[in-house]
Design a protein around this motif. Structure first.
Motif, short mmCIF file in Angstrom:
data_model
loop_
_atom_site.label_atom_id
_atom_site.label_comp_id
_atom_site.label_asym_id
_atom_site.label_seq_id
_atom_site.Cartn_x
_atom_site.Cartn_y
_atom_site.Cartn_z
N ALA A 120 0.81 -1.21 0.00
CA ALA A 120 0.00 0.00 0.00
C ALA A 120 0.85 1.27 0.00
O ALA A 120 0.50 2.28 -0.62
N TYR A 121 1.99 1.20 0.68
CA TYR A 121 2.86 2.38 0.79
C TYR A 121 3.31 2.92 -0.57
O TYR A 121 3.68 4.10 -0.69
N LYS A 122 3.28 2.07 -1.59
CA LYS A 122 3.73 2.51 -2.91
C LYS A 122 2.80 3.56 -3.52
O LYS A 122 3.18 4.23 -4.50
N TYR A 123 1.61 3.72 -2.97
CA TYR A 123 0.67 4.71 -3.50
C TYR A 123 0.78 6.06 -2.81
O TYR A 123 0.14 7.03 -3.22
N ASN A 143 -5.97 7.49 -3.13
CA ASN A 143 -5.92 7.25 -1.69
C ASN A 143 -6.66 5.97 -1.30
O ASN A 143 -6.37 5.36 -0.27
N ARG A 144 -7.60 5.56 -2.13
CA ARG A 144 -8.36 4.34 -1.85
C ARG A 144 -7.47 3.09 -1.89
O ARG A 144 -7.83 2.06 -1.31
N PHE A 145 -6.33 3.19 -2.57
CA PHE A 145 -5.43 2.04 -2.59
C PHE A 145 -4.69 1.87 -1.27
O PHE A 145 -4.05 0.85 -1.03
N ILE A 146 -4.78 2.90 -0.41
CA ILE A 146 -4.12 2.83 0.91
C ILE A 146 -5.19 2.50 1.94
O ILE A 146 -5.43 3.23 2.90
N GLN A 147 -5.88 1.38 1.72
CA GLN A 147 -6.92 0.91 2.62
C GLN A 147 -6.78 -0.59 2.83
O GLN A 147 -6.22 -1.30 2.00
N GLY A 148 -7.32 -1.06 3.95
CA GLY A 148 -7.27 -2.49 4.26
C GLY A 148 -8.59 -3.01 4.78
O GLY A 148 -9.65 -2.50 4.42
N ALA A 149 -8.52 -4.00 5.66
CA ALA A 149 -9.71 -4.69 6.15
C ALA A 149 -10.46 -3.85 7.18
O ALA A 149 -9.90 -2.98 7.85
N TYR A 150 -11.77 -4.14 7.30
CA TYR A 150 -12.59 -3.52 8.34
C TYR A 150 -12.30 -4.17 9.69
O TYR A 150 -11.78 -5.29 9.78
N SER A 151 -12.70 -3.49 10.73
CA SER A 151 -12.60 -4.06 12.08
C SER A 151 -13.67 -5.13 12.27
O SER A 151 -14.64 -5.22 11.52
#
Length: 838
Positions: A120-123, A143-151
């Protein structure tokens, strides 16, 4: 007269040979027996009359007891109990009493994979490049590429039922929660028989006890049962009803709406739970079936509930590395059932009151009809005065913190520990852009410092996963936490890998905000061992993330890029509505506060190294606050318009509160700009936001405005699923839960904290007394509250004038007291107390 002052003049039931006068004290919801010689009493009628007058003079509605004249129909009418782990929401029904059960450690999910988006850091650089080119739409998209899983979600353990037989022709129903004792009661009369239930949840014995009594022999017949939305099975072993089950290994957040596979179970995954029920009785018959416990013709019985889960830490698989929940639950049950009910109750009271009795708050001048709490709220909603209701709300906040925050590494969540839903609102998680932190604003100032520790120990957990997040999502060292977290210490920006709107999903200052709590705990306790061993390393990691994350702007000032302002949207001069930008004021406010704290911590520990020098240099070169054309404190790097000028979040005012670097005395222009921002935002907002704004107005020393909003926080709101006419937001449900809506406990804690903030504020070396005292609170006192520097403070005032102050040092130290322009410097030894008459 309001109420019944002299309740009865009869021979005492407890002591027939000694006639007594029994006086009812409505202020304390209890009776006072005055025993004396009858002849003397008749000759001294004046004494009798004086006792009556004394009782009446002290009359007012209780500021310690919530009570109702009917059972609860909705969750937001229940009376809640808790020991910091086991939670119970009691309906108090007549034919059938439902009790929602929860355990603070029962969540969906399992330990997170912090490497869930390793590239993700590459974005980050492409987003920064888009921002430099002022292409905000592209920046939002990237910025949406710097997202992951929900809680994951906090789970409902299940519902306990007590189904009664032969409960007809009921009258004189009364249901209450005594905050002074953390005990709930239900009483009523059925066909001439008086029934009573008493409920409490014990921390020392880790048990829930429910005592059933009647005033007629062998009048109690009922059954005890259980149901759950989770997977479970029931069995009996002699006289114990045993429930064993497990939580889902995955639950989708409720705000994602209806979707397939939203709740996933697997018998080999997820947290295990055990719930045990056992009944002791003095007569009648008790039999245990596969699904229930049956009581028949009992005069008195006690139901014991023991709960345990397999949760064994944020990084342990609860299915394969968990605690033996069956053994723990059984051990607690055995200990409790071999102890007398009176001793269990005594230990519960001693433990609970050791916290609750530290603080007392009183206001003079209430004269209110004797009404149930829900009707008091409605009356207050119409503008009537009820100072004891205002105190009751404050006391309820303290009660809720004691009841929900006593488990290491497991802070109070969005609903404390009380939740009946499989997919609760916002997952009932730890929302780190305000809500989890607001839960703990009350802890230190209300003399409940120990109850801050579940959050402080959770910070250590999230720093562990957050170190991976810092590297894989942002390409830097240190540790970071973002918008949401859960019991598994999730730290990545959420959004399901691109599905979340950046205005909330991509915010990454949660760790920065959390780390300020570490210094706050030291500042109030002066615990150097905690500062050195626990707080300082965690603070340093959070600071390291900030230093490496920030970049220079074209003015050679440090800013964040990319950045967002929690859940807010800007409008550019070209009309674009977006979230991703650089140098958002909220980011820099939190970083500035953390850097200040870290510098102070370094000075206390006498650390002077190159890292500290870098911190000081960076802090001095942060992009400064900007005042916009409207006189407001700018939320964005540029003086852009807000899509919603009255938005519930006011994160860019962090420096005013809960931060400490914007003040009326030191930064008057910024304080005035903050005031203008609040005026633009207005007072109409959601529950937790209103709680925050009350504190902000208090910091501006505008007690009347703070009080106006405090009254609005107590606006009556109907339960969520009812068809009532009192809907809306930013108020209070019938059981005093905060109505965000839906229920979120942060508003209760924020509102209670604001009471103290109106009466006392403090810095490292200064204590301000009555800085925002509202006109409505003309006379009163508060005892046992805490100030930074390690001091305990008590005050009394009359006609809005401070009469006297008592200061006790928890550790040797000095501070300056300021009241109404007067300054008094004091220096005290450890444990020393001084009293000052103003």
């Amino acid at each position: 007269m309001h109420g019944q002052v002299v309740k009865r003049l009869i021979p005492s039931v407890e002591n027939f040979e000694k006639p007594c006068l029994i006086i009812y004290l409505p202020s304390y919801n209890q009776e006072l027996q005055v025993l004396f010689n009858f002849d003397i009493m008749m000759k001294s009628f004046t004494l009798w009359f004086v006792l009556i007058c004394i009782s009446y003079a002290g009359y007012s509605q209780s500021n310690q007891v919530l009570w109702y004249d009917k059972p609860a129909n909705y969750f937001e009418e229940t009376l809640v109990l808790g020991n910091g782990k086991l939670g119970a929401s009691v309906f108090g029904g007549i034919q059938s009493d439902s009790i929602y059960l929860n355990d603070a450690t029962l969540w969906s999910g399992e330990p997170v994979n912090p490497y869930n988006n390793p590239e993700a850091y590459k974005y980050v650089e492409p987003v920064r490049e888009a921002l430099e080119n002022e292409n905000y739409k592209v920046a939002d998209s990237l910025n949406r590429f710097i997202q992951g899983a929900y809680s994951q979600s906090y789970a409902p353990l299940g519902t306990m039922f007590i189904n009664f037989k032969d409960q007809d022709n009921v009258k004189d129903y009364h249901r209450e929660l005594d905050l002074d004792k953390a005990i709930s009661k239900v009483t009523y009369e059925s066909d001439g028989i008086k029934f009573k239930r008493e409920y409490f949840v014990s921390h020392p014995d880790q048990i829930m006890a429910i005592k059933l009594t009647s005033n007629k022999k062998e009048a109690i017949s009922c059954s005890v049962g259980f149901e759950s939305l989770l997977k479970y099975g029931a069995s009996n072993n002699k006289d114990v009803l045993s429930i064993n089950g497990y939580a889902p290994y995955h639950v989708e957040p409720s705000y994602r709406g209806d979707m397939p596979d939203a709740v996933l179970f697997d018998e080999n995954k997820g947290t295990r739970f055990t719930t045990l029920f056992k009944v002791s009785h003095i007569d009648g018959d008790v039999a245990t079936t596969e699904n229930s416990i049956e009581l028949k013709n009992c005069t008195e019985a006690t139901i014991y509930v023991s709960i345990a889960t397999s949760f064994n830490g944020f990084d342990k698989n609860p299915a394969t590395e968990g605690i033996d929940n069956k053994a723990v639950a059984l051990e607690n049950l055995k200990k409790a059932t071999t102890t007398s009910y009176s001793l269990l109750k005594k230990r519960h009271l001693e433990d609970y009151q050791a916290f609750y009795n530290r603080v007392s708050f009183e206001l003079d001048g209430s004269d209110v009809p004797n009404l149930p709490t829900d009707k008091r709220l409605l009356r207050y909603n119409d503008g009537d005065e009820d100072k004891d209701l205002e105190i009751l709300y404050f006391n309820f906040g303290r009660y809720l913190l004691i009841a929900s925050s006593r488990t290491e590494g497991v802070p109070a969540n969005l609903q404390g520990i009380w939740n009946p839903y499989m997919r609760p609102p916002w997952s009932s998680n730890y929302t780190l852009n305000i809500n989890a932190q607001e839960n703990y604003w009350l802890a230190e100032i209300a003399n409940l410092s120990e109850l801050h520790k579940p959050l402080l120990s959770f910070i250590k957990n999230v720093a562990s996963t957050g170190a991976v997040t810092a590297k894989t999502y942002y390409g830097v060292n240190g540790w970071a936490a973002c918008q949401n977290s859960d019991i598994w210490a999730l730290s990545n920006p959420v959004g399901d890998y691109g599905g979340g709107d950046p205005n909330w999903a991509n915010w990454n200052m949660g760790g920065t905000w959390l780390a300020t709590h570490l210094w706050e705990h030291f500042n109030f306790t002066q615990d150097k061992k905690f500062l050195e061993k626990d707080a300082y390393p965690l603070m340093k990691g959070a600071v390291e993330f900030c230093l490496e994350w920030m970049v220079k702007d074209d003015k050679n000032k440090w800013i964040t890029s990319p950045s967002t302002s929690p859940e807010s949207i800007y409008i550019t001069p070209k009309g674009y509505h977006g979230a991703t930008s650089y140098g958002a004021t909220a980011d820099l406010a939190m970083i500035r506060e953390l850097l200040n704290d870290f510098i102070s911590a370094s000075n206390v520990l006498q650390i002077d190294d190159t890292f500290l020098a870098r911190v000081i240099q960076t802090k001095n070169n942060l992009y400064p606050y900007q005042i916009g054309k409207k006189g407001n404190l700018q939320e964005w790097y540029y003086d852009w318009e807000d899509e919603d000028p009255q938005h519930r979040h006011q994160s860019h005012l962090f420096g005013l509160y809960p931060g400490n670097h914007i003040t009326l005395s030191d930064t008057p222009e910024l304080a005035e700009a903050s005031r203008t921002t609040l005026e633009i935002k207005g007072d109409e907002t959601t529950g937790w936001s209103k709680g925050w704004r009350i504190n902000l107005w208090a910091r501006l020393w505008d007690g009347n405005h703070a009080y106006k909003m405090y009254r609005e926080l107590l606006k009556y709101v109907d339960p969520d699923k009812s068809d009532g006419i009192h809907k809306g937001h930013g108020g209070t449900y019938p059981n005093l839960f905060d109505a965000h809506p839906p229920f979120q406990i942060d508003g209760n804690f924020g509102g209670a904290a604001a009471v103290i903030e109106m009466l006392m504020q403090s810095t490292n070396d200064t204590i301000y007394l009555l800085p925002a005292l509202p006109d409505a609170w003309q006379e009163g006192s508060i005892k046992g509250i805490c100030a930074r520097g390690g001091f305990e403070v008590s005050m009394e005032w009359k006609n809005k004038v401070l009469i006297q102050t008592e200061i006790t040092a928890k550790t040797a130290g000095q501070t300056t007291l300021i009241y109404n322009g007067m300054r008094k410097h004091i220096e005290l030894k450890n444990g020393e107390t001084t009293k000052i008459v103003w």
